[in-house]
Design an enzyme around this catalytic site. Structure first.
Site, PDB file in Angstrom:
ATOM      1  N   LYS A  18       0.856  -1.201   0.000  1.00  0.00           N
ATOM      2  CA  LYS A  18       0.000   0.000   0.000  1.00  0.00           C
ATOM      3  C   LYS A  18       0.883   1.239   0.000  1.00  0.00           C
ATOM      4  O   LYS A  18       1.757   1.397   0.849  1.00  0.00           O
ATOM      5  CB  LYS A  18      -0.908  -0.013   1.249  1.00  0.00           C
ATOM      6  N   ASP A  76      -2.722  10.175   3.555  1.00  0.00           N
ATOM      7  CA  ASP A  76      -4.131   9.774   3.652  1.00  0.00           C
ATOM      8  C   ASP A  76      -4.891  10.796   4.493  1.00  0.00           C
ATOM      9  O   ASP A  76      -4.850  10.765   5.712  1.00  0.00           O
ATOM     10  CB  ASP A  76      -4.218   8.376   4.292  1.00  0.00           C
ATOM     11  N   ASP A 116     -12.383   7.004   3.405  1.00  0.00           N
ATOM     12  CA  ASP A 116     -11.181   6.790   4.223  1.00  0.00           C
ATOM     13  C   ASP A 116     -10.723   5.324   4.202  1.00  0.00           C
ATOM     14  O   ASP A 116      -9.639   5.005   4.677  1.00  0.00           O
ATOM     15  CB  ASP A 116     -11.429   7.259   5.661  1.00  0.00           C
ATOM     16  N   LYS A 120     -10.389  12.784   7.859  1.00  0.00           N
ATOM     17  CA  LYS A 120      -9.985  12.410   9.212  1.00  0.00           C
ATOM     18  C   LYS A 120     -10.113  13.660  10.082  1.00  0.00           C
ATOM     19  O   LYS A 120      -9.571  14.707   9.733  1.00  0.00           O
ATOM     20  CB  LYS A 120      -8.539  11.907   9.214  1.00  0.00           C
ATOM     21  N   ARG A 141      -7.552  -0.279   0.615  1.00  0.00           N
ATOM     22  CA  ARG A 141      -8.047  -1.515  -0.008  1.00  0.00           C
ATOM     23  C   ARG A 141      -8.448  -1.282  -1.460  1.00  0.00           C
ATOM     24  O   ARG A 141      -8.375  -2.196  -2.270  1.00  0.00           O
ATOM     25  CB  ARG A 141      -9.216  -2.069   0.836  1.00  0.00           C
TER      26      ARG A 141
HETATM   27  N1  BES Z   1      -4.403   4.459   6.739  1.00  0.00           N
HETATM   28  C1  BES Z   1      -5.534   4.181   7.522  1.00  0.00           C
HETATM   29  C2  BES Z   1      -5.260   3.131   8.623  1.00  0.00           C
HETATM   30  C3  BES Z   1      -4.324   3.546   9.702  1.00  0.00           C
HETATM   31  C4  BES Z   1      -4.814   4.088  10.870  1.00  0.00           C
HETATM   32  C5  BES Z   1      -2.962   3.356   9.571  1.00  0.00           C
HETATM   33  C6  BES Z   1      -3.949   4.444  11.887  1.00  0.00           C
HETATM   34  C7  BES Z   1      -2.087   3.726  10.570  1.00  0.00           C
HETATM   35  C8  BES Z   1      -2.589   4.274  11.738  1.00  0.00           C
HETATM   36  C9  BES Z   1      -6.665   3.641   6.628  1.00  0.00           C
HETATM   37  O1  BES Z   1      -6.691   4.131   5.333  1.00  0.00           O
HETATM   38  C10 BES Z   1      -7.941   4.052   7.271  1.00  0.00           C
HETATM   39  O2  BES Z   1      -8.195   5.215   7.299  1.00  0.00           O
HETATM   40  N2  BES Z   1      -8.687   3.085   7.769  1.00  0.00           N
HETATM   41  C11 BES Z   1      -9.901   3.332   8.398  1.00  0.00           C
HETATM   42  C12 BES Z   1     -10.875   2.336   7.833  1.00  0.00           C
HETATM   43  C13 BES Z   1     -12.301   2.632   8.176  1.00  0.00           C
HETATM   44  C14 BES Z   1     -12.775   3.883   7.472  1.00  0.00           C
HETATM   45  C15 BES Z   1     -13.114   1.439   7.743  1.00  0.00           C
HETATM   46  C16 BES Z   1      -9.731   3.113   9.901  1.00  0.00           C
HETATM   47  O3  BES Z   1      -8.954   2.233  10.280  1.00  0.00           O
HETATM   48  O4  BES Z   1     -10.301   3.864  10.662  1.00  0.00           O
HETATM   49 ZN    ZN Z   2      -4.888   4.760   4.563  1.00  0.00          ZN
HETATM   50 MN    MN Z   3      -7.810   5.956   5.181  1.00  0.00          MN
END
Ligand code: BES
Ligand code: ZN
Ligand code: MN
Length: 490
Positions: A260, A265, A343, A272, A347
């Protein structure tokens, strides 16, 4: 820092400091050590007593040696229980020695550690890794470094023979770990999709790898709608990077590694919020960084395995062009995705990466991603989640990770939870319920693999260390370059 293996007997070695390893509750001074103790006027016995040193893992003590001893300082290091000795015990012990050596301004250091499983090569490699990785400092973004560099010039690892090849291999592995650390630590205004692709280009040139970079139009032609959906709000062009290492003869196996590579992000329109750690999201290319780190190592070690390194690089931004929550995207395998949360972008980029990898007709695919906060909730900062459709591949990754000293925990691919991803309008949604969020993420990815053995590593926790931890200093860790390399080498 010159790291060398030597057969110089402990009693004949001289230099600034000697580091002696002790097992827990095995601090009696006998044999060779008792002769050394006499030579040092009883300093070893004294230090063990004074420091109430028991040999516990991570413990240490230092003292000056008086008189006219040919060694100026004594460092004692606890290696934990003798029957739990592993390569990682020594890797961590070496990190403790390195940090003490730096603090004590040691220039010439000797290390006297036990050999693991009669394997002097692996033992010395683990010690070298511990030294190099714990001393690595990233001063690229400081106008003046706060921290003085270590003065270590030579490190002699005693009682293991020369082991030149093992030391060189460890140095090569560390160069890949350090590349991954530097990519992750660099902010998003330095490492962006364009500069990330330039790094891949440089690797290709330096190590003779093949490189193909798919530009936006190429991705459009291939129908990579999931990746492009994420990329569409960025002012920077997406870069789909495909590096290939091909051995000279017929390869024993063909493998693909998909990382990835979100250089930032923001969350997209599901932005966020504050307190979400948005300012740390430069690390969201940790999977891609480790993929390039592994490519750097494999390009130098040249195993007889063909390896494809794939990074769909972009940033998840907001603008008038951004995906709307609810948009439907079509991935390159024709599956449609309702983006109920922008967010959950990683994936989406991986979906097209996995389809591309499978089209290469490889024997196995591993993806690695800072995919979910849910995986951090489940396993904490030190352990990566591991999902797989294949038991042999699971075992391969576990074995590779144990030698590497990087932690993974096998997680369930619970098909029933796919219900949480059902969409009334498209083939699936990209986001399921909060509960089991790292599992539904893995199930989502599985939709883009047909039959190739595949493993998914959720590395959201271990790519970053909030404070010094083992061979890692605070910051980017370079996880899991060592596991990937061991896996490829087999
Ligand atoms: N990049 C984030 C996941 C992440 C969170 C990595 C904290 C490192 C530290 C990912 O893209 C994300 O935002 N995931 C969301 C998914 C949700 C929207 C289903 C999450 O984990 O909150
Ligand atoms: Zn991410
Ligand atoms: Mn994300």
């Amino acid at each position: 820092m010159d790291i060398r293996g030597t057969d110089t007997p402990l009693l004949d070695w001289s230099g600034d400091a000697i580091a002696l390893g002790f097992f827990e509750n095995e601090t009696d001074i006998t044999g060779e050590l008792s002769q050394l103790d006499q030579k040092m006027g009883g300093t070893i016995t004294e230090l063990i007593e004074e420091a109430e040193f028991e040999g516990k893992s991570g413990s240490s003590a230092v003292t000056r040696i008086g008189g006219n001893s040919p060694i100026r300082k004594l460092i004692i290091i606890g290696l934990g229980k003798g029957d739990e000795l592993s390569l990682d015990t020594l890797r961590l012990g070496a990190a403790v020695v390195a940090r003490l050596g730096k603090k004590e301004k040691v220039q010439t250091l000797g290390i006297h550690f036990p050999v693991v499983n009669d394997d002097a090569g692996k033992t010395i490699a683990a010690i070298a890794e511990g030294m190099i990785l714990s001393l690595h400092q990233d001063n690229r973004f400081k106008s003046e470094p706060e921290d003085k560099p270590s003065k270590l010039e030579t490190v002699d690892i005693l009682g293991v023979g020369e082991q030149t090849e093992a030391i060189e291999q460890a140095q090569t592995v560390c160069s890949g770990v350090i590349l991954a650390r530097e990519l992750v630590a660099a902010p998003a205004n330095t490492v962006n999709p364009v500069t990330f692709a330039e790094t891949a280009q440089t690797l290709a040139q330096d190590y003779g790898l093949d490189i193909e970079i798919l530009e936006q139009q190429d991705c459009e032609q291939r129908g990579m709608g999931a990746f492009l959906g994420v990329a569409q709000a960025s002012d920077l062009p997406p870069k789909f990077i495909h590096l290939t290492y091909k051995p000279t003869g017929t390869p024993k196996r063909k493998l693909a590694i998909v990382g990835k590579s979100l250089t930032f992000d923001s969350g997209g329109l599901n932005l966020k919020g504050s307190g979400s750690g948005i300012e740390t999201m430069k690390m969201d290319m940790g999977g891609g960084a480790a993929t390039l780190g592994a490519a750097k190592v494999i390009g130098q070690l040249k195993p007889d395995v063909e390896v494809h390194f794939i990074c769909a690089a972009t940033e998840n931004m907001i603008s008038g062009k951004a995906m709307h929550p609810g948009d439907i995207l079509t991935a390159s395998n024709g599956k449609t995705i309702e983006v109920n949360n922008t967010d959950a972008e990683g994936r989406l980029t991986l979906a097209d990466g996995l389809v591309f990898a499978e089209q290469l007709e490889v024997d196995a695919i591993v993806d690695l991603a800072t995919l979910t906060g849910a995986c951090i909730v489940a396993l904490g900062d030190n352990i990566s989640g591991l999902w797989s459709t294949d038991e042999t591949l699971t075992e391969e990754i576990k074995t590779a990770s144990e030698t590497a000293g990087e932690k993974f925990w096998v997680m369930p691919m619970e098909e029933k939870y796919f219900e949480g991803l059902k969409s009334p309008i498209a083939d699936m949604k990209n986001t399921g319920p909060r509960a089991g969020g790292s599992i539904t993420a893995a199930l989502f990815l599985k939709q883009f693999i047909k039959e190739t053995p595949w493993a998914h590593l959720d590395i959201a926790g271990p790519v970053w260390a909030d404070k010094e931890n083992g061979v890692n200093n605070a910051g980017a860790t370079g996880f899991p370059v060592r596991t990937l390399v061991n896996w490829v080498l087999g």
